[in-house]
Write an enzyme that holds these catalytic residues in place. Structure first.
Site, PDB file in Angstrom:
ATOM      1  N   HIS A 142       0.850  -1.067  -0.074  1.00 36.22           N
ATOM      2  CA  HIS A 142      -0.011  -0.055  -0.058  1.00 36.22           C
ATOM      3  C   HIS A 142       0.839   1.254   0.090  1.00 36.22           C
ATOM      4  O   HIS A 142       0.771   2.023   1.032  1.00 36.22           O
ATOM      5  CB  HIS A 142      -0.942   0.012   1.165  1.00 36.22           C
ATOM      6  CG  HIS A 142      -2.125  -0.864   1.055  1.00 36.22           C
ATOM      7  ND1 HIS A 142      -3.319  -0.799   0.976  1.00 36.22           N
ATOM      8  CD2 HIS A 142      -1.777  -2.589   1.430  1.00 36.22           C
ATOM      9  CE1 HIS A 142      -3.924  -2.214   1.004  1.00 36.22           C
ATOM     10  NE2 HIS A 142      -3.146  -2.906   1.182  1.00 36.22           N
ATOM     11  N   ASP A 147      -6.125 -14.201  -8.765  1.00 30.00           N
ATOM     12  CA  ASP A 147      -7.463 -14.359  -8.861  1.00 30.00           C
ATOM     13  C   ASP A 147      -8.039 -14.017 -10.534  1.00 30.00           C
ATOM     14  O   ASP A 147      -9.015 -14.250 -10.733  1.00 30.00           O
ATOM     15  CB  ASP A 147      -8.375 -13.582  -8.003  1.00 30.00           C
ATOM     16  CG  ASP A 147      -8.203 -12.296  -7.678  1.00 30.00           C
ATOM     17  OD1 ASP A 147      -7.673 -11.899  -8.731  1.00 30.00           O
ATOM     18  OD2 ASP A 147      -8.897 -11.768  -6.839  1.00 30.00           O
ATOM     19  N   HIS A 192      -7.470  -9.264  -9.738  1.00 29.79           N
ATOM     20  CA  HIS A 192      -6.745  -8.228  -8.893  1.00 29.79           C
ATOM     21  C   HIS A 192      -5.473  -7.839  -9.920  1.00 29.79           C
ATOM     22  O   HIS A 192      -5.025  -6.592  -9.866  1.00 29.79           O
ATOM     23  CB  HIS A 192      -6.120  -8.660  -7.669  1.00 29.79           C
ATOM     24  CG  HIS A 192      -6.851  -8.538  -6.581  1.00 29.79           C
ATOM     25  ND1 HIS A 192      -7.746  -9.321  -6.127  1.00 29.79           N
ATOM     26  CD2 HIS A 192      -6.795  -7.668  -5.468  1.00 29.79           C
ATOM     27  CE1 HIS A 192      -8.387  -9.105  -4.939  1.00 29.79           C
ATOM     28  NE2 HIS A 192      -7.801  -7.771  -4.511  1.00 29.79           N
ATOM     29  N   ASP A 219      -5.716 -13.346  -1.047  1.00 31.15           N
ATOM     30  CA  ASP A 219      -6.204 -11.994  -0.506  1.00 31.15           C
ATOM     31  C   ASP A 219      -7.804 -12.336  -0.011  1.00 31.15           C
ATOM     32  O   ASP A 219      -8.873 -11.543   0.005  1.00 31.15           O
ATOM     33  CB  ASP A 219      -6.336 -11.089  -1.491  1.00 31.15           C
ATOM     34  CG  ASP A 219      -6.410  -9.602  -0.851  1.00 31.15           C
ATOM     35  OD1 ASP A 219      -6.112  -9.320   0.220  1.00 31.15           O
ATOM     36  OD2 ASP A 219      -7.283  -8.859  -1.462  1.00 31.15           O
ATOM     37  N   GLY A 222     -11.273  -7.458  -1.512  1.00 30.75           N
ATOM     38  CA  GLY A 222     -10.632  -8.556  -1.471  1.00 30.75           C
ATOM     39  C   GLY A 222     -11.051  -9.480  -2.368  1.00 30.75           C
ATOM     40  O   GLY A 222     -11.684  -9.547  -3.491  1.00 30.75           O
TER      41      GLY A 222
END
Length: 190
Positions: A29, A82, A85, A107, A142
């Site tokens: 982040h 996934d 993301h 996540d 998420g």
């Protein structure tokens, strides 16, 4: 802007130098530029949490933390495999650049595996749509990804052998935190 939301804190490098003695330090982040990220890695940060996500985007003029992490051979990079993301078109690039320093993660969040629709997660509404989990404003909250699905997704979008993709989900994460020498018995659950 991302820079306003995620400032680079004064004393970060000093913090990394001290924290690395207690734990594996991972940057995440962040709006760190190339030099700031490199300073963190030189100070002892060894990992990047879910590369690309909540970070300044990679640019050919400003590579940022993403560019630093992809090109620094000391650094482990986590990938949420996934396919939403991070676009799976980038999976082969990440595999080539990071090799045995690429770590698959899920996540997966608290509301994962609940039926599609809105759910409460610790006082916040999260909308589940298959494996996608979003806040009402559309921001990714998420995933409901499982590790077996992450392995399948990554393998489907690369030419890597199954053993190597499985290692990205098991051995390489253990190695990234210094636990690859640990012997843990696999027990039958009741």
């Amino acid at each position: 802007s991302l820079h306003d939301a995620l400032p680079i804190l004064e004393g970060s490098v000093e913090f990394v130098e001290k924290a690395k003695e207690l734990c594996t330090v991972s940057i995440a982040h962040t709006a760190a530029d190339y030099d700031q990220a490199l300073a963190a890695f030189r100070a002892g940060a060894k990992q990047v949490t879910h590369l690309f996500n909540a970070m300044t985007p990679l640019s050919h003029r400003e590579p940022g933390a993403v560019g630093t992490a992809l090109t620094d051979d000391r650094v482990y990079c986590e990938l949420i495999a996934d396919t939403f993301h991070v676009d799976p078109m980038l999976f082969p690039l990440m595999a080539r650049e990071k090799g045995d320093r690429l770590v698959l993660i899920t996540d997966s969040i608290q509301v994962a595996h609940l039926p599609d629709g809105p759910h409460d997660q610790s006082g916040q509404t999260v909308i589940v749509d298959g494996i996608r989990c979003r806040f009402p404003d559309g921001t990714i909250a998420g995933s409901a990804l499982t590790m077996d699905r992450a392995v399948r997704n990554f393998r489907a979008h690369t030419a890597l052998p199954l053993w190597q993709v499985v290692a990205m989900a098991s051995l390489y994460p253990a190695r990234s935190i210094g636990a690859d020498g640990a012997k843990v018995p696999i027990e039958k659950s009741s």
